[in-house]
Design an enzyme around this catalytic site. Structure first.
Site, short mmCIF file in Angstrom:
data_model
loop_
_atom_site.label_atom_id
_atom_site.label_comp_id
_atom_site.label_asym_id
_atom_site.label_seq_id
_atom_site.Cartn_x
_atom_site.Cartn_y
_atom_site.Cartn_z
N GLY A 1 14.57 -18.75 -34.91
CA GLY A 1 14.41 -17.86 -36.20
C GLY A 1 12.57 -18.43 -36.28
O GLY A 1 11.48 -17.43 -36.02
N ILE B 1 14.30 -22.90 -49.89
CA ILE B 1 14.08 -21.46 -49.46
C ILE B 1 15.07 -21.48 -50.92
O ILE B 1 15.37 -21.12 -52.23
CB ILE B 1 14.65 -20.21 -49.20
CG1 ILE B 1 13.37 -20.18 -48.32
CG2 ILE B 1 15.25 -18.95 -49.77
CD1 ILE B 1 13.25 -19.50 -47.61
N LEU C 1 18.69 -20.50 -51.07
CA LEU C 1 19.51 -19.50 -50.09
C LEU C 1 19.04 -18.76 -51.20
O LEU C 1 20.49 -17.92 -52.20
CB LEU C 1 20.90 -20.51 -50.54
CG LEU C 1 21.31 -21.02 -49.53
CD1 LEU C 1 22.02 -22.00 -49.18
CD2 LEU C 1 21.25 -20.99 -47.70
N LYS D 1 20.22 -12.85 -43.43
CA LYS D 1 20.14 -13.89 -44.70
C LYS D 1 21.13 -14.42 -44.90
O LYS D 1 22.34 -13.90 -45.00
CB LYS D 1 19.29 -13.26 -45.08
CG LYS D 1 18.59 -14.24 -46.27
CD LYS D 1 17.59 -15.59 -45.90
CE LYS D 1 18.08 -16.88 -47.19
NZ LYS D 1 17.14 -18.13 -46.84
N CYS E 1 22.95 -25.97 -45.20
CA CYS E 1 22.22 -25.74 -45.65
C CYS E 1 21.57 -26.95 -45.93
O CYS E 1 22.51 -27.72 -46.49
CB CYS E 1 22.09 -24.57 -46.62
SG CYS E 1 20.16 -24.35 -47.18
N GLY F 1 16.68 -23.51 -32.68
CA GLY F 1 16.16 -24.66 -33.45
C GLY F 1 14.99 -24.92 -32.56
O GLY F 1 15.15 -25.84 -31.25
N ASN G 1 27.76 -20.87 -43.00
CA ASN G 1 26.25 -21.73 -43.50
C ASN G 1 27.71 -23.08 -44.06
O ASN G 1 27.57 -22.69 -45.50
CB ASN G 1 25.36 -20.94 -43.67
CG ASN G 1 24.31 -21.92 -44.18
OD1 ASN G 1 24.56 -23.30 -44.21
ND2 ASN G 1 23.17 -21.59 -44.76
C1 LIG Z 1 12.54 -19.64 -43.89
C2 LIG Z 1 13.90 -20.19 -43.36
C3 LIG Z 1 14.96 -20.18 -43.94
C4 LIG Z 1 16.69 -19.90 -43.17
N1 LIG Z 1 17.25 -19.29 -44.03
C5 LIG Z 1 18.52 -19.60 -43.07
C6 LIG Z 1 19.48 -19.02 -43.63
O1 LIG Z 1 20.06 -18.50 -44.88
N2 LIG Z 1 20.98 -19.80 -43.55
C7 LIG Z 1 20.86 -20.63 -41.77
O2 LIG Z 1 22.07 -20.78 -42.11
N3 LIG Z 1 20.05 -20.62 -41.74
C8 LIG Z 1 18.45 -20.79 -42.13
N4 LIG Z 1 17.88 -21.08 -41.95
C9 LIG Z 1 17.86 -22.45 -40.87
C10 LIG Z 1 17.77 -20.90 -39.35
O3 LIG Z 1 18.67 -20.01 -38.94
C11 LIG Z 1 17.39 -21.92 -37.50
O4 LIG Z 1 19.04 -22.54 -38.02
C12 LIG Z 1 16.56 -23.12 -37.81
O5 LIG Z 1 15.76 -22.88 -38.20
C13 LIG Z 1 16.27 -24.26 -36.38
O6 LIG Z 1 15.68 -23.16 -35.85
P1 LIG Z 1 14.37 -22.13 -35.09
O7 LIG Z 1 13.75 -23.80 -35.12
O8 LIG Z 1 14.80 -21.50 -33.98
O9 LIG Z 1 13.80 -21.74 -37.03
C14 LIG Z 1 16.49 -20.88 -42.26
C15 LIG Z 1 15.07 -21.41 -41.38
C16 LIG Z 1 13.89 -20.92 -41.88
C17 LIG Z 1 12.67 -21.64 -41.28
#
Ligand SMILES: Cc1cc2nc3c(=O)[nH]c(=O)nc-3n(C[C@H](O)[C@H](O)[C@H](O)COP(=O)(O)O)c2cc1C
Length: 300
Positions: free
Chosen positions: A260, A68, A70, A42, A123, A238, A120
């Site tokens: 994710g 969220i 961060l 995270k 966000c 993604g 990151n």
């Molecule tokens: C609940 C949640 C929390 C996330 N927190 C972060 C984070 O702390 N840092 C970050 O770089 N991306 C964060 N992401 C983005 C994911 O790492 C990813 O880039 C994005 O969700 C697309 O991938 P996915 O469709 O497989 O989830 C978060 C996504 C979700 C759904």
């Protein structure tokens, strides 16, 4: 199934994406045991951050919207979790900050506990100028990447936002500033969902980043465009649900992928299943190495 990403050896091309069950050593170790080739934490910052109040996540057609904010316990506390990792797969720390100095301080603090650092800068719902406000500006992105590059010896991945007019411009400036790899994409949007009984936006922050299967075509296109423009490896993320999705990212140019949101639907078992199915596919098609498939859509 083995690959090498900027010197990091991975037993397969899948990683746990940042922010999904990556806040503790035990959940990161769980992803590793379930078959992930590497794990990303995270995102954490210099100081602890409560994030937004609930609700912070809501399901929509095709995925999830989250804001969220961060939330994290800060670098000192997160470092204690990093020290408890089982070391079975490479670990990547995802960090965020408001300026080059903050990023460098965090990176220096934890570089000995991880195999790589993911910045990151993308966000879509971060507070205080962190997040996409940086990644939407090629110059700001460049200043952060070069500051971290000067401070640490481990490889640096830079995670980009799709919420820009031209992702290639930001990708090239991250590369030129010293990024070792690029991760595409962070969540899309922001988007929103409204409660039709009360008329109120559901998320406490009203808006949040969209993730899950609906954003996959955008992510694949970003990887495709960036692959053509840079020389460093691209990590695709993604909406990945299965090995077919992984193949699309690899054909577009990704060296490896992150998963994710689909963990919420499929469980941690998704890593083992995707890797197994990919192996069967490669055998059937006569591929001996993943590299043989990287970027093949560009030759069509
Ligand atoms: C609940 C949640 C929390 C996330 N927190 C972060 C984070 O702390 N840092 C970050 O770089 N991306 C964060 N992401 C983005 C994911 O790492 C990813 O880039 C994005 O969700 C697309 O991938 P996915 O469709 O497989 O989830 C978060 C996504 C979700 C759904």
């Amino acid at each position: 199934m083995e690959i090498e990403l900027c010197g990091i050896k991975m037993k397969n091309p899948t990683m746990l994406a940042a922010g999904i069950l990556g806040s503790t050593a035990s959940s990161l170790n769980w992803a590793a045991k379930s078959g992930a080739g590497a794990v990303v934490t995270k995102s954490f910052g210099l100081n602890s951050n409560k994030g937004y109040s609930n609700p912070t996540t809501v399901e929509v057609t095709g995925g999830v919207i989250n804001a969220i904010g961060l939330s994290n316990p800060g670098v000192e506390n997160f470092q204690m979790e990093l020290k408890k990792l089982d070391g079975s797969v490479p670990a990547i720390a995802s960090i965020y900050g408001a300026n080059p100095d903050e990023f460098s301080k965090i990176a220096t603090h934890i570089q000995e506990d991880v195999d790589a650092i993911e910045l990151n800068v993308s966000c879509p719902h971060a507070m205080g100028g962190c997040g996409a406000a940086i990644g939407q500006d090629p110059l700001l992105t460049s200043s952060i990447v070069s500051a971290v590059k000067e401070s640490v010896n481990v490889p640096i991945l830079v995670k980009l936002t799709p919420n820009v007019t031209d992702i290639v411009e930001v990708a090239v400036s991250a590369q030129d500033a010293g990024a070792d790899a690029l991760t595409l994409i962070n969540s899309l949007g922001p988007g929103m969902k409204i409660d039709i009984t009360t008329g109120k936006p559901i998320l406490s922050n009203r808006f949040g980043g969209m993730s899950g299967p609906a954003i996959k075509p955008v992510a694949v296109r970003c990887v495709y465009d960036v692959f053509d423009a840079v020389e460093i490896p691209v990590v695709g993320v993604g909406g990945i649900r299965n090995y077919e999705d992984v193949l699309e990212f690899i054909y577009a140019g990704a060296t490896c992928v992150q998963i994710g949101t689909s963990i919420m639907y499929e469980g941690m078992e998704i890593f083992g299943k995707v890797v197994n199915d990919l192996e069967v596919f490669m055998e059937k098609m006569g591929y001996t190495k993943l590299e043989e498939m990287v970027g093949i859509s560009h030759k069509q």
